[in-house]
Design a protein around this motif. Sequence first.
Motif, short mmCIF file in Angstrom:
data_model
loop_
_atom_site.label_atom_id
_atom_site.label_comp_id
_atom_site.label_asym_id
_atom_site.label_seq_id
_atom_site.Cartn_x
_atom_site.Cartn_y
_atom_site.Cartn_z
N PRO A 37 0.88 -1.23 -0.14
CA PRO A 37 0.01 0.10 -0.01
C PRO A 37 0.82 1.19 0.00
O PRO A 37 1.97 1.40 0.84
N GLY A 38 0.64 2.26 -0.75
CA GLY A 38 1.35 3.45 -0.95
C GLY A 38 2.58 3.31 -1.74
O GLY A 38 3.09 4.26 -1.89
N THR B 203 -8.51 0.73 -0.43
CA THR B 203 -7.39 -0.06 0.39
C THR B 203 -6.52 -0.45 -0.64
O THR B 203 -6.59 -0.78 -1.76
N ASN B 204 -5.09 -0.86 -0.13
CA ASN B 204 -4.38 -1.54 -0.98
C ASN B 204 -4.03 -0.86 -2.30
O ASN B 204 -3.36 -1.63 -3.36
N LEU B 205 -3.84 0.29 -2.08
CA LEU B 205 -3.74 0.98 -3.63
C LEU B 205 -2.03 1.54 -3.67
O LEU B 205 -1.57 1.55 -2.83
N PHE B 206 -1.70 1.81 -5.03
CA PHE B 206 -0.29 1.84 -5.29
C PHE B 206 -0.16 2.98 -6.33
O PHE B 206 -1.42 3.07 -7.06
N GLN B 207 0.95 3.30 -6.45
CA GLN B 207 1.24 4.42 -7.66
C GLN B 207 2.29 4.02 -8.62
O GLN B 207 3.22 3.18 -8.31
N VAL B 208 1.93 4.61 -9.55
CA VAL B 208 2.99 4.18 -10.94
C VAL B 208 3.43 5.64 -11.35
O VAL B 208 2.50 6.39 -11.56
N GLN B 209 4.47 5.76 -11.42
CA GLN B 209 5.30 6.98 -11.74
C GLN B 209 5.63 6.85 -13.33
O GLN B 209 6.38 5.97 -13.76
#
Length: 206
Positions: A43-44, A159-165
């Motif tokens: 997460p994050g 919940t359980n989110l993530f990022q892509v750059q």
Amino acid sequence: MAAACGFLLVASVLLISSLAETCYGVTFSSLNRTLLLTASPTPGQVLKAGEDQITVAWSYNKTFPSGTDSTYKTVVVKLCYAPISQLDRAWRKTQDNLEKDKTCQFKITSKPYSPSNNSFTWAIEKEIPTATYFIRAYAINSRHVEAAYGQTTDAHKATNLFQVQAISGRHASLDIASVCFSAFSILSLFGFFYMEKRRAKLAQQK
């Protein structure tokens, strides 16, 4: 006679259901969450497009009755926008009709259905834009429509989110060349002023 009528009734219901799916599309709200889905990002976590990888694993949720997955033929795994990255972006809008839904636009993989021991490692493509994401999998039936799903987040997609750059489009070699060129330009400018000042001083001495 009664058995024949019953068979015709069931066949008619199935035919009508199939036609309805074809004409109106499948709605997300009509699907059961029968797939258990996990993914490697924490997460994050911030991942880089064109560099990092994501490992996804999925299986059948055995709390559902045996045979519920009998029509599943394929599993399609997708990268999906989280609500925070959909705000004021109509081209990413979530809609219940899956034919119109824009939540999950990036295909990770498509595999024949198996109730267990499924995993796939995906290299994040260079074209993936900067955003916050989760992952969803759809079970596809023999009529090539969504029959069930699973996802790495909760029902509210919070919940359980993530990022892509995303890739910035700049490269280290270009940055180094730019710095060197700037330094050379400054040195050349100082050299020009020094030579002009020296010439003026020589002219005064004559």
